[in-house]
Design an enzyme around this catalytic site. Structure first.
Site, PDB file in Angstrom:
ATOM      1  CB  THR A   8      39.477 -34.769  15.743  1.00 53.39           C
ATOM      2  OG1 THR A   8      38.203 -34.102  15.711  1.00 53.39           O
ATOM      3  CG2 THR A   8      40.047 -34.761  17.149  1.00 53.39           C
ATOM      4  CG  ASP A  68      39.489 -25.530  14.753  1.00 55.70           C
ATOM      5  OD1 ASP A  68      40.548 -25.870  14.172  1.00 55.70           O
ATOM      6  OD2 ASP A  68      38.993 -26.193  15.684  1.00 55.70           O
ATOM      7  CG  HIS A 126      28.412 -46.614  -6.116  1.00 57.97           C
ATOM      8  ND1 HIS A 126      28.323 -47.437  -5.012  1.00 57.97           N
ATOM      9  CD2 HIS A 126      29.218 -47.246  -6.997  1.00 57.97           C
ATOM     10  CE1 HIS A 126      29.062 -48.515  -5.203  1.00 57.97           C
ATOM     11  NE2 HIS A 126      29.615 -48.429  -6.404  1.00 57.97           N
ATOM     12  CG  HIS A 146      31.526 -46.938  -3.514  1.00 54.55           C
ATOM     13  ND1 HIS A 146      31.514 -48.132  -2.833  1.00 54.55           N
ATOM     14  CD2 HIS A 146      32.105 -47.196  -4.714  1.00 54.55           C
ATOM     15  CE1 HIS A 146      32.058 -49.070  -3.594  1.00 54.55           C
ATOM     16  NE2 HIS A 146      32.435 -48.524  -4.743  1.00 54.55           N
ATOM     17  CB  CYS A 193      38.845 -28.815  13.383  1.00 49.50           C
ATOM     18  SG  CYS A 193      38.028 -30.408  13.554  1.00 49.50           S
TER      19      CYS A 193
END
Length: 146
Positions: A67, A8, A133, A98, A65
């Protein structure tokens, strides 16, 4: 490796920096936007990149972005996408080992540029361990969206 990248407005500069970093390593980078630093809606661009990863056109995706959280949420709405929001190297590594994560999100307001490069590099160079996994990843992918 062919990599989808998107951001963004808050992640615009980091997206440019990471795309250049990835191209310098020989990766093919498909830029899914945004067009500039003007306010925009991250779900649009996160979804574009996620769709390229889901379709197989791109092997992995990198999102940015403010965060890393919001754009990762939009990518994770696409079935088959496992996008990790990353702030540390251990998470970047373990998300691949994993969880076979196929996209990484970083926060331009949370981590420095060098850390963002290190996180993306770790994510892209760490293989999936498979074994027990793989069964768990298949279980994640089989869960219905309700």
């Amino acid at each position: 490796m062919k990599i989808a990248i998107a951001s963004d407005h808050a992640g615009y500069d980091y997206r440019q920096m990471l795309a250049e970093h990835l191209r310098a390593q020989g990766h093919e980078v498909i830029d899914c936007g945004c067009p500039g630093k003007e306010s925009c809606d991250y779900p649009i661009f996160g979804r574009k990149a996620a769709q390229l990863v889901k379709s197989g056109e791109c092997e992995r995706g990198v999102l940015v972005c403010g965060t890393g959280f919001g754009i990762s949420l939009s990518a994770n709405r696409i079935p088959g996408i496992r996008c990790v929001n990353c702030t540390d190297v251990l998470t970047a590594k373990m998300s691949r080992l994993h969880n076979d994560a196929n996209m990484i999100a970083v926060g331009a307001r949370v981590v420095g540029e060098d850390t963002a490069k290190l996180l993306v590099d770790t994510f892209l160079t760490t293989p999936h361990e498979g074994g027990r996994h793989a069964r768990r990843v298949a279980l994640i992918d089989s869960l219905p969206l309700v």
